[in-house]
Design an enzyme around this catalytic site. Structure first.
Site, mmCIF file in Angstrom:
data_model
loop_
_atom_site.group_PDB
_atom_site.id
_atom_site.type_symbol
_atom_site.label_atom_id
_atom_site.label_comp_id
_atom_site.label_asym_id
_atom_site.label_seq_id
_atom_site.Cartn_x
_atom_site.Cartn_y
_atom_site.Cartn_z
ATOM 1 N N GLY A 72 26.943 8.515 12.930
ATOM 2 C CA GLY A 72 28.366 9.556 12.376
ATOM 3 C C GLY A 72 28.370 10.831 13.494
ATOM 4 C CB THR A 73 26.249 12.663 15.666
ATOM 5 O OG1 THR A 73 25.429 13.281 14.186
ATOM 6 C CG2 THR A 73 26.327 13.998 16.203
ATOM 7 C CG ASN A 152 28.285 17.647 4.874
ATOM 8 O OD1 ASN A 152 29.456 17.443 5.613
ATOM 9 N ND2 ASN A 152 27.629 17.582 5.700
ATOM 10 C CD GLN A 185 27.817 12.435 3.459
ATOM 11 O OE1 GLN A 185 27.645 11.357 1.735
ATOM 12 N NE2 GLN A 185 26.469 12.860 4.459
ATOM 13 C CB SER A 205 26.877 7.409 9.724
ATOM 14 O OG SER A 205 25.661 7.700 9.321
ATOM 15 N N GLY A 206 25.788 4.380 9.551
ATOM 16 C CA GLY A 206 25.123 3.221 9.303
ATOM 17 C C GLY A 206 24.279 3.763 7.853
ATOM 18 C CG HIS A 207 22.074 7.404 8.029
ATOM 19 N ND1 HIS A 207 21.211 8.216 7.384
ATOM 20 C CD2 HIS A 207 22.382 7.919 9.655
ATOM 21 C CE1 HIS A 207 21.535 9.627 7.912
ATOM 22 N NE2 HIS A 207 22.432 9.275 8.922
ATOM 23 C CB THR A 243 20.971 -2.999 26.055
ATOM 24 O OG1 THR A 243 21.160 -2.656 27.198
ATOM 25 C CG2 THR A 243 20.717 -3.615 25.543
ATOM 26 C CB CYS A 334 21.838 18.135 9.814
ATOM 27 S SG CYS A 334 23.257 18.242 9.785
HETATM 28 C C1 LIG Z 1 29.769 14.178 7.063
HETATM 29 C C2 LIG Z 1 29.038 13.721 7.762
HETATM 30 N N1 LIG Z 1 29.278 13.852 9.382
HETATM 31 C C3 LIG Z 1 28.600 13.288 10.229
HETATM 32 C C4 LIG Z 1 27.122 12.751 9.732
HETATM 33 C C5 LIG Z 1 26.144 12.593 10.997
HETATM 34 O O1 LIG Z 1 25.738 11.370 10.946
HETATM 35 P P1 LIG Z 1 24.792 10.392 11.817
HETATM 36 O O2 LIG Z 1 23.252 11.799 11.031
HETATM 37 O O3 LIG Z 1 24.778 8.952 11.208
HETATM 38 O O4 LIG Z 1 24.598 10.820 12.928
HETATM 39 C C6 LIG Z 1 26.808 13.343 8.891
HETATM 40 C C7 LIG Z 1 25.703 13.626 7.906
HETATM 41 O O5 LIG Z 1 24.896 13.805 7.083
HETATM 42 C C8 LIG Z 1 27.851 13.614 7.746
HETATM 43 O O6 LIG Z 1 27.310 13.732 6.344
#
Ligand SMILES: Cc1ncc(COP(=O)(O)O)c(C=O)c1O
Length: 393
Positions: A72-73, A152, A185, A205-207, A243, A334
């Site tokens: 996501g970042t 989030n 989210q 974001s996958g996780h 890759t 984070c």
């Molecule tokens: C709203 C939101 N955007 C972006 C991210 C970042 O995603 P990633 O952990 O895959 O970098 C998060 C992760 O907490 C999130 O909650």
């Protein structure tokens, strides 16, 4: 032995068995480089394409519009920096909100240092923007609007259909603004249909959806041009070189395929758990406050509840709960291990003390009513114990 009750699904989710299997298969068997022309390479390229189809199917878009990233970042960075760089000849004004994830907020902060002007939309006490403020903020030189789907920390959901209407009108008037949505989210919890909803760029974001960490995707709509932020061998249609993370991509695809099964009922189930938790806490424990929209409100995401417990430090309560086998968090993952200024919660009008005493509980479809009942009971016990301990100090 105490049972684990995992209510930190907005930090990360448990990978689904299908996702784990897909990752293992790519580590053990489909280990070719998707760019290689031999059979091993073609197998890996096919695994990547299957995953791209799975994500595209979920979004009801053409697979060509899905670019895989490292999460996501990176998706947020690529969308915002890529658009800022590509369209700076049209203007240098960007609109965002006061409650974005740092992966949007800090990109905007850096762009401000590079000469872009950023307007931050305020939010009300439920964490929702005023669409009229967005309409007033739009200018001839506004090139990008970045507004998240689900926050989030609080689970507040922005009025996307109204935002889409304002942006559509601005485009009709000859203005540019592209609309970027951080839907990290929202995927798998609420419908995310970029074309139908009028979005130009959408981050995933996958996780957060029972897939692996270190993998994500960016939807890039028709006619949107982005300057790549990672250049090299030209993978991912030249938008994101390197890759491909084949195991991550395959695991993400498998996880997303699993989401299709239960989105509607899963969301209803999580919303009922959220209601049970919120009502149980607010009715059973004095001095608590829900930070975000109440259950049943249109602005409430089904899976996130943020509650402040007066006179208790969130971090201490997190550890008290952990000893009971319950996992929650103080804020976004984070930031929760750093000293933070609680900027999102303060934007909703919380005092320093209220923000300090806030806990986030985030559900997955796997959580149960029994688990939530245990959590409410344990919270009451923990909050009372910590409050009486604080009084003795
Ligand atoms: C709203 C939101 N955007 C972006 C991210 C970042 O995603 P990633 O952990 O895959 O970098 C998060 C992760 O907490 C999130 O909650």
């Amino acid at each position: 032995m105490k049972q684990d009750i995992y209510l930190d699904n907005s930090a990360t989710t448990k990978p689904s068995p299908e996702a784990v299997q897909a990752v293992v298969e790519c580590m053990e068997e489909i280990y070719g480089n998707p760019s290689s022309v031999h059979r091993k390479g073609l197998e890996a390229a096919r695994a990547v394409n299957r995953a791209r189809e799975a994500v595209a199917d979920q979004l009801k878009v053409d697979a060509k519009k899905v670019t895989f990233t490292s999460g996501g970042t990176e998706s947020n960075n690529l969308a915002i920096k890529g658009a800022a760089s590509s369209y700076s000849n049209r203007g240098k004004h960007i609109i965002t909100t006061a409650i974005e994830h740092p992966a949007v907020r800090n990109v905007c902060r850096d762009l401000a240092e590079d000469g872009f002007e950023i307007t931050y939309l305020t939010v009300d006490e439920m964490g929702i923007i005023q669409v009229s403020e967005l309409a007033e903020a739009l200018r001839e030189d506004t090139i990008l609007v970045s507004i998240m789907y689900v926050n989030n920390e609080t689970g507040s959901v922005q009025p996307l259909d109204k935002i889409a209407g304002v942006i559509k009108r601005a485009k009709k008037d000859g203005k540019l603004p592209l609309w970027h949505v951080d839907a990290v989210q929202a995927l798998g919890r609420l419908p995310v249909l970029p074309t139908k909803m009028g979005m130009d760029l959408v981050s995933f974001s996958g996780h957060k959806v029972h897939g692996p960490k270190g993998i994500g995707a960016l939807y890039v709509g028709t006619g949107v041009s982005l300057r790549p932020q990672i250049v090299g061998g030209g993978q991912e249609g030249d938008l994101r070189s390197g890759t491909e993370n084949v195991p991550g991509i395959a695991g993400f695809g498998a996880a997303v395929r699993g989401l299709v099964k239960g989105e509607g009922t899963a969301a209803e189930h999580m919303a009922s758990l959220r209601k049970l938790l919120v009502e149980g806490v607010l009715n059973g424990i004095t001095g608590c406050r829900l930070n975000g929209p109440p259950p049943g409100n249109i602005g409430a995401a089904p899976h996130i509840a943020n509650i402040s417990f007066n006179g208790v430090r969130g971090e201490v309560l997190v550890h008290w709960l952990e000893n009971e086998g319950i996992y929650a968090s103080t804020g976004s993952a984070c930031s929760s291990r750093k000293q933070v200024e609680h900027s999102v919660l303060k934007s909703l009008g919380l005092s320093e003390g209220e923000a300090e005493g806030a806990l986030r509980f985030s559900f997955s479809p796997e959580n149960t009513v029994e688990e939530v009942k245990v959590v409410v009971r344990k919270l009451k016990e923990g909050v009372e114990e910590l409050r009486s301990f604080a009084k003795m100090q």
